[in-house]
Design an enzyme around this catalytic site. Structure first.
Site: not given
Ligand code: AHR
Length: 503
Positions: A174, A293
């Site tokens: 990110e 994610e």
């Molecule tokens: O999964 C939780 C968080 O969400 C992770 O660390 C990050 O990559 C995202 O913002």
């Protein structure tokens, strides 16, 4: 009852071979994911290395092919050298992402061992936030090289002769997010990602790389971030990451179930952006998607922010411990169906996360491990969603919600597993008011009969499981008909349906 939904499934209408990694997951050094999650020496179920066997068993039940590690936001200030070697010499560190204390008791080597126990591959992320190419190279040498050189020797001196052989690498996490330690502009990041991948590939040309896309579709820099990053890194990377979490803050279930329309838009935009850069560069290569994610995440965010602000530097605090309800499981089913419909382009997806932190598996520190509601659609997809994703012809009615129009009533996908001789239909009736008749014509699969019809149904959208009770579990149904290759059943409103056919 609304209009009948009709689906025609044919063997010859193949979309793509499903990459098993579509059912990947994610463990970050965050909250209790590692400590008191996968690892808890002294717990009655702990094995000789301190890993909880009850958790291992549940992860194995999910059959998770790949696990992203060690973050997440955590990776952007991770010093991997602190996590290897004799445990008693490991340094404690501040984790700036979640404002906690990291003991490094579990590190790279321990996690690699744990991955073997759960039959998963590791998907390793490098720190491109506060560190850079040189550290990524050192880490790669430690993990994958067999040469008589410093970092490979260091691994051997830690008792690990055989390299870990990690194939898939994430180039940071990110990096578009201002919250990220070492956040960069797209061009800065794209250049760093390209140079890092180039150098790492020189060391080991079997590697695959995931470059960071946007943190979510709402980011102000989306989708220019993807375009600018790929302008720099296109030839060196294989996948671009997508992250997206959903929530039902307004308690509007119908609209919550419509959110996969936004997901479709997200996917179309990222794919188009990749293809735009491909055209611009006259490249022959396609960039595929790593949706590394995804989940529902909103139940605990306010409390977590409060905890991190008021009580920083705790070890393994309760963070992001969302307790999922029935409607969250349905949304996750819808997301999995969407992924199957794009299996030609999505090759990796990671349910974020796996244990205790926005997770399908929870643990009680002094008690058992247990399955959240969202465990089940993920389990079913992982179990029955391997093989070839088919392109069915579907006609279904639609409805409007507060924020979405022409929302299909029944969303579905079909998978053919030739090896097992099984065809599986995944379907969600996301109409919150009507049960609907669902007909599936699978005549192309001669002689196939229903092997199992699994459902998750509830009138209470907020029903959740806990360590002591599990009211949200799948059950099987027998009240369907199957005649001349045509299946028919009434799908309950707000339901997850898995119909497995075999000869
Ligand atoms: O999964 C939780 C968080 O969400 C992770 O660390 C990050 O990559 C995202 O913002």
């Amino acid at each position: 009852m609304g209009q009948k939904t009709k689906m025609i499934v044919d063997k010859d209408f193949k979309l793509a071979k499903i990459d098993d990694r579509l059912y990947g997951s994610f463990i970050e050094h965050l909250g209790r994911a590692v400590y008191t999650g996968i690892y808890q020496p002294g717990h009655p179920s702990a094995d000789e290395e301190g890993f909880r066997q009850d958790v291992i068993d549940l992860v194995k039940e999910l059959n998770v092919p790949i696990i992203r590690y060690p973050g997440g936001n955590f990776v952007s200030n991770f010093f991997w050298e602190d996590s290897v070697g004799p445990k008693e010499q490991r340094k404690k560190r501040l984790d700036l992402a979640w404002r906690t204390m990291e003991s490094n008791e579990v590190g790279l080597g321990e996690f690699a061992n744990w991955c073997k126990k759960v039959n998963s591959e590791m998907m390793m992320a490098v720190n491109l936030g506060t560190r850079g190419t040189a550290d990524a190279l050192n880490l790669l040498e430690y993990c994958n090289l067999d040469t008589p050189t410093y970092y490979a020797d260091l691994r051997r001196s830690h008792g690990v002769d055989k390299p870990y052989g990690i194939k898939t690498w994430c180039l940071g996490n990110e990096m578009d997010g201002p919250w990220q330690m070492g956040h960069k502009t797209a061009t800065e990041y794209g250049h760093l990602a390209a140079e890092t991948a180039k150098a790492m590939k020189t060391m080991d040309d079997s590697l695959e790389f995931v470059v960071c896309g946007s943190s979510n579709i709402e980011m102000p820099t989306f989708p220019q971030w993807e375009a600018s990053t790929l302008e720099e890194a296109y030839e060196y990377v294989d996948y671009i990451s997508l992250h997206q979490y959903y929530g039902n803050r307004k308690n509007d279930t119908a609209d919550f179930f419509a959110k996969t329309q936004d997901l479709e838009n997200f996917l179309h935009s990222v794919i188009s952006t990749c293809d735009f850069v491909k055209a611009k560069k006259r490249s022959k290569k396609d960039i595929c998607l790593s949706f590394d994610e995804w989940n529902v995440w909103y139940h605990t965010t306010d409390a977590d922010n409060d905890e991190m602000t008021k009580k920083p530097w705790q070890t393994a605090p309760h963070l992001l411990e969302d307790i999922y309800n029935f409607e969250d499981a349905i949304l996750n089913g819808l997301i999995l169906i969407t992924f199957l419909k794009h299996a030609d382009r999505i090759k990796i997806a990671c349910l974020a996360q796996l244990v205790n932190v926005i997770a399908p598996i929870m643990t009680e520190t002094d008690g058992p491990a247990w399955r959240q509601t969202i465990f089940y659609p993920y389990l079913h997809a992982s179990k029955y969603g391997r093989g070839v994703s088919l392109t069915p012809v579907i006609s279904t009615s639609t409805h409007d919600t507060t924020q979405h129009s022409h929302v299909t009533d029944i969303e579905s996908a079909a998978v053919y597993n030739e090896e097992k001789g099984e065809v599986t239909i995944f379907a969600v009736n996301r109409n919150t008011e009507s049960d609907l008749v669902f007909e599936a014509d699978i005549r192309g699969f001669e002689g196939y009969q229903v092997k199992e019809y699994i459902v998750m149904e509830s009138d209470d959208m907020k029903l959740a499981n806990s360590a002591s009770s599990s009211p949200v579990v799948p059950k099987t149904r027998t009240d369907y008909t199957m005649e001349n290759g045509v299946f028919e059943a009434v799908m309950k409103k707000c339901s997850w349906n898995v119909i497995v056919f075999s000869k």
